[in-house]
Design a protein around this motif. Structure first.
Motif, PDB file in Angstrom:
ATOM      1  N   ALA A 239     165.251  43.184 -88.301  1.00 22.04           N
ATOM      2  CA  ALA A 239     164.890  44.360 -87.504  1.00 22.04           C
ATOM      3  C   ALA A 239     164.322  45.461 -88.393  1.00 22.04           C
ATOM      4  O   ALA A 239     163.364  46.151 -88.025  1.00 22.04           O
ATOM      5  CB  ALA A 239     166.108  44.867 -86.737  1.00 22.04           C
ATOM      6  N   GLU A 240     164.888  45.632 -89.573  1.00 20.51           N
ATOM      7  CA  GLU A 240     164.378  46.640 -90.503  1.00 20.51           C
ATOM      8  C   GLU A 240     163.006  46.257 -91.042  1.00 20.51           C
ATOM      9  O   GLU A 240     162.107  47.109 -91.164  1.00 20.51           O
ATOM     10  CB  GLU A 240     165.370  46.827 -91.656  1.00 20.51           C
ATOM     11  CG  GLU A 240     166.662  47.520 -91.232  1.00 20.51           C
ATOM     12  CD  GLU A 240     167.713  47.511 -92.319  1.00 20.51           C
ATOM     13  OE1 GLU A 240     168.534  48.449 -92.360  1.00 20.51           O
ATOM     14  OE2 GLU A 240     167.729  46.544 -93.134  1.00 20.51           O
ATOM     15  N   VAL A 241     162.839  44.993 -91.346  1.00 20.88           N
ATOM     16  CA  VAL A 241     161.554  44.519 -91.865  1.00 20.88           C
ATOM     17  C   VAL A 241     160.444  44.740 -90.843  1.00 20.88           C
ATOM     18  O   VAL A 241     159.297  45.055 -91.197  1.00 20.88           O
ATOM     19  CB  VAL A 241     161.649  43.026 -92.247  1.00 20.88           C
ATOM     20  CG1 VAL A 241     160.265  42.458 -92.555  1.00 20.88           C
ATOM     21  CG2 VAL A 241     162.569  42.845 -93.449  1.00 20.88           C
ATOM     22  N   ALA A 242     160.776  44.601 -89.572  1.00 19.45           N
ATOM     23  CA  ALA A 242     159.765  44.757 -88.517  1.00 19.45           C
ATOM     24  C   ALA A 242     159.178  46.159 -88.483  1.00 19.45           C
ATOM     25  O   ALA A 242     158.095  46.369 -87.921  1.00 19.45           O
ATOM     26  CB  ALA A 242     160.377  44.414 -87.163  1.00 19.45           C
ATOM     27  N   GLU A 243     159.857  47.126 -89.087  1.00 20.56           N
ATOM     28  CA  GLU A 243     159.373  48.502 -89.073  1.00 20.56           C
ATOM     29  C   GLU A 243     158.331  48.771 -90.157  1.00 20.56           C
ATOM     30  O   GLU A 243     157.683  49.823 -90.149  1.00 20.56           O
ATOM     31  CB  GLU A 243     160.554  49.458 -89.285  1.00 20.56           C
ATOM     32  CG  GLU A 243     161.650  49.337 -88.229  1.00 20.56           C
ATOM     33  CD  GLU A 243     162.880  50.157 -88.601  1.00 20.56           C
ATOM     34  OE1 GLU A 243     162.866  50.767 -89.700  1.00 20.56           O
ATOM     35  OE2 GLU A 243     163.834  50.190 -87.809  1.00 20.56           O
ATOM     36  N   LEU A 244     158.144  47.845 -91.086  1.00 19.40           N
ATOM     37  CA  LEU A 244     157.292  48.080 -92.258  1.00 19.40           C
ATOM     38  C   LEU A 244     155.838  47.686 -92.003  1.00 19.40           C
ATOM     39  O   LEU A 244     155.561  46.841 -91.154  1.00 19.40           O
ATOM     40  CB  LEU A 244     157.833  47.286 -93.452  1.00 19.40           C
ATOM     41  CG  LEU A 244     159.251  47.631 -93.913  1.00 19.40           C
ATOM     42  CD1 LEU A 244     159.675  46.695 -95.036  1.00 19.40           C
ATOM     43  CD2 LEU A 244     159.326  49.080 -94.358  1.00 19.40           C
ATOM     44  N   PRO A 245     154.892  48.271 -92.749  1.00 21.72           N
ATOM     45  CA  PRO A 245     153.491  47.816 -92.689  1.00 21.72           C
ATOM     46  C   PRO A 245     153.364  46.488 -93.430  1.00 21.72           C
ATOM     47  O   PRO A 245     153.380  46.443 -94.662  1.00 21.72           O
ATOM     48  CB  PRO A 245     152.730  48.944 -93.409  1.00 21.72           C
ATOM     49  CG  PRO A 245     153.731  49.546 -94.345  1.00 21.72           C
ATOM     50  CD  PRO A 245     155.062  49.432 -93.648  1.00 21.72           C
ATOM     51  N   LEU A 246     153.278  45.402 -92.685  1.00 17.51           N
ATOM     52  CA  LEU A 246     153.330  44.060 -93.262  1.00 17.51           C
ATOM     53  C   LEU A 246     151.948  43.444 -93.422  1.00 17.51           C
ATOM     54  O   LEU A 246     151.061  43.646 -92.583  1.00 17.51           O
ATOM     55  CB  LEU A 246     154.180  43.151 -92.375  1.00 17.51           C
ATOM     56  CG  LEU A 246     155.668  43.505 -92.242  1.00 17.51           C
ATOM     57  CD1 LEU A 246     156.329  42.599 -91.207  1.00 17.51           C
ATOM     58  CD2 LEU A 246     156.370  43.382 -93.595  1.00 17.51           C
ATOM     59  N   CYS A 247     151.786  42.690 -94.489  1.00 20.31           N
ATOM     60  CA  CYS A 247     150.627  41.807 -94.613  1.00 20.31           C
ATOM     61  C   CYS A 247     151.172  40.383 -94.583  1.00 20.31           C
ATOM     62  O   CYS A 247     152.070  40.034 -95.350  1.00 20.31           O
ATOM     63  CB  CYS A 247     149.834  42.088 -95.886  1.00 20.31           C
ATOM     64  SG  CYS A 247     150.776  42.153 -97.422  1.00 20.31           S
ATOM     65  N   LEU A 248     150.660  39.590 -93.662  1.00 21.78           N
ATOM     66  CA  LEU A 248     151.213  38.262 -93.392  1.00 21.78           C
ATOM     67  C   LEU A 248     150.119  37.207 -93.359  1.00 21.78           C
ATOM     68  O   LEU A 248     148.930  37.526 -93.279  1.00 21.78           O
ATOM     69  CB  LEU A 248     151.954  38.265 -92.043  1.00 21.78           C
ATOM     70  CG  LEU A 248     153.124  39.240 -91.889  1.00 21.78           C
ATOM     71  CD1 LEU A 248     153.611  39.241 -90.443  1.00 21.78           C
ATOM     72  CD2 LEU A 248     154.248  38.892 -92.851  1.00 21.78           C
ATOM     73  N   LEU A 249     150.547  35.953 -93.408  1.00 20.33           N
ATOM     74  CA  LEU A 249     149.613  34.852 -93.216  1.00 20.33           C
ATOM     75  C   LEU A 249     149.025  34.905 -91.807  1.00 20.33           C
ATOM     76  O   LEU A 249     149.590  35.522 -90.901  1.00 20.33           O
ATOM     77  CB  LEU A 249     150.311  33.512 -93.442  1.00 20.33           C
ATOM     78  CG  LEU A 249     150.632  33.158 -94.906  1.00 20.33           C
ATOM     79  CD1 LEU A 249     151.506  31.910 -94.965  1.00 20.33           C
ATOM     80  CD2 LEU A 249     149.363  32.949 -95.722  1.00 20.33           C
ATOM     81  N   THR A 250     147.903  34.240 -91.621  1.00 20.89           N
ATOM     82  CA  THR A 250     147.212  34.254 -90.334  1.00 20.89           C
ATOM     83  C   THR A 250     147.997  33.476 -89.268  1.00 20.89           C
ATOM     84  O   THR A 250     148.823  32.615 -89.593  1.00 20.89           O
ATOM     85  CB  THR A 250     145.810  33.647 -90.491  1.00 20.89           C
ATOM     86  OG1 THR A 250     145.920  32.388 -91.188  1.00 20.89           O
ATOM     87  CG2 THR A 250     144.900  34.573 -91.282  1.00 20.89           C
ATOM     88  N   PRO A 251     147.769  33.774 -87.981  1.00 18.86           N
ATOM     89  CA  PRO A 251     148.563  33.174 -86.902  1.00 18.86           C
ATOM     90  C   PRO A 251     148.452  31.656 -86.799  1.00 18.86           C
ATOM     91  O   PRO A 251     149.299  31.024 -86.160  1.00 18.86           O
ATOM     92  CB  PRO A 251     147.995  33.840 -85.640  1.00 18.86           C
ATOM     93  CG  PRO A 251     147.436  35.133 -86.118  1.00 18.86           C
ATOM     94  CD  PRO A 251     146.884  34.837 -87.483  1.00 18.86           C
ATOM     95  N   ASP A 252     147.418  31.036 -87.390  1.00 16.49           N
ATOM     96  CA  ASP A 252     147.304  29.582 -87.321  1.00 16.49           C
ATOM     97  C   ASP A 252     148.274  28.887 -88.267  1.00 16.49           C
ATOM     98  O   ASP A 252     148.438  27.667 -88.206  1.00 16.49           O
ATOM     99  CB  ASP A 252     145.866  29.135 -87.616  1.00 16.49           C
ATOM    100  CG  ASP A 252     145.379  29.589 -88.986  1.00 16.49           C
ATOM    101  OD1 ASP A 252     145.838  30.645 -89.450  1.00 16.49           O
ATOM    102  OD2 ASP A 252     144.532  28.896 -89.570  1.00 16.49           O
ATOM    103  N   MET A 253     148.930  29.645 -89.144  1.00 22.57           N
ATOM    104  CA  MET A 253     149.890  29.091 -90.082  1.00 22.57           C
ATOM    105  C   MET A 253     151.275  29.011 -89.440  1.00 22.57           C
ATOM    106  O   MET A 253     151.729  29.959 -88.800  1.00 22.57           O
ATOM    107  CB  MET A 253     149.970  29.955 -91.349  1.00 22.57           C
ATOM    108  CG  MET A 253     148.669  30.049 -92.130  1.00 22.57           C
ATOM    109  SD  MET A 253     148.299  28.475 -92.952  1.00 22.57           S
ATOM    110  CE  MET A 253     146.742  28.906 -93.757  1.00 22.57           C
TER     111      MET A 253
END
Length: 298
Positions: free
Chosen positions: A183-197
């Protein structure tokens, strides 16, 4: 006929006569003639024809299943006889999901020490692409998740359980914590892999279950690009523990376990389900089992 079946496999995969011809290193008329000869030999139409490739006929779909089996058996026979003469040699093709790339050397390095005449090529792709490459005999083995989504007809060797950490710059929010929640992580500005991964789909699921909104500020299919953004101090990401350990994160970057819940997902080596396997694939699966044993005892 086997060479024509190999042509047919490539055409079915590329779904385009021009691209298939380039892949095979032949002219388009040569490819078209080979497919026509195969149709004449079998007495059925395999390809829906028009101004462009329009797909396979129902008979073509059935022949595709046989072609995979026959071509696979032919390659297995050739490789087994070559191995009997001179030991394992040749080229190993591996496809791995991005988060598992760090595990590849644990297989390739000891394997080549035992079989010095073997070379490797490794590509990074999605979990669905790994399975597609296996089905079309484009690779020898894949490394992917083995419990979250259907695998089809494959042999799987579990390697390790993937656990997740918040990767963030020192001095940023939560960087002084021993652990953080989803829940805390969800508040951060995240850079993630693309949705096809599949890794991204897994992370989305856990963030949503924690009541968070999945709104990454940057997406990429490159782990290196994600890491470069983390080092800027303005972004954070979620990466597996094993990847964080291999990359050797140190100041100014921290890897913080994510809990509540503490989740894991199994990653392993997969190979097409066929009996017998080629000597090369059999040896690779054996090496994967040794790696799994070592990793389990670590």
């Amino acid at each position: 006929m086997i060479d024509k079946l190999e042509y047919f496999l490539v055409l079915a995969r590329e779904q385009h006569f021009g691209r298939a011809a380039v892949e095979l290193g032949v002219t388009q008329p040569t490819l078209s003639a080979a497919i026509k000869q195969l149709e004449d030999q079998l007495g059925v139409m395999l390809v829906k024809r028009g101004s462009r490739f329009q797909g396979l006929t129902p008979e073509g779909q059935r022949v595709l299943e046989w072609a995979r089996r026959i071509v696979g058996d032919s390659r297995t026979l050739k490789e087994e006889m070559r191995a009997a003469r001179q030991g394992l040699s040749g080229h190993v093709r591996i496809a791995a999901i991005p988060t598992a790339l760090a595990m590849v050397p644990s297989i390739t390095t000891p394997f080549r020490e035992k079989h010095p005449n073997v070379t490797f090529s490794v590509i990074s792709c999605t979990s669905l692409q790994v399975l597609s490459h296996l089905e079309n005999y484009d690779i020898d083995i894949g490394i992917t998740y083995i419990e979250n989504e259907p695998l089809g007809r494959v042999v799987a060797v579990p390697l390790y359980s993937e656990r997740y950490q918040l990767i963030t710059a020192a001095g940023s929010r939560y960087s002084d914590r021993d652990h953080v929640t989803w829940a805390e992580v969800a508040e951060l500005p995240l850079c993630l892999l693309t949705p096809d991964m599949q890794n991204r789909r897994i992370i989305n699921k856990h963030l949503e279950e924690a009541g968070g909104r999945v709104q990454p500020t940057l997406e990429s299919n490159s782990m290196i690009l994600l890491f470069s953004h983390i080092r800027s101090g303005k972004w954070a990401s979620i990466m597996p523990l094993n990847l964080a350990e291999v990359l050797g994160f140190s100041e100014p970057v921290r890897a913080i376990p994510i809990t509540e819940p503490d989740v894991s997902h199994l990653v392993g080596v997969v190979a097409a389900e066929r009996e017998p396997h080629t000597p090369m694939v059999s040896a690779l699966l054996y090496e994967a089992r040794l790696v799994a044993e070592r990793y389990g005892k670590a």
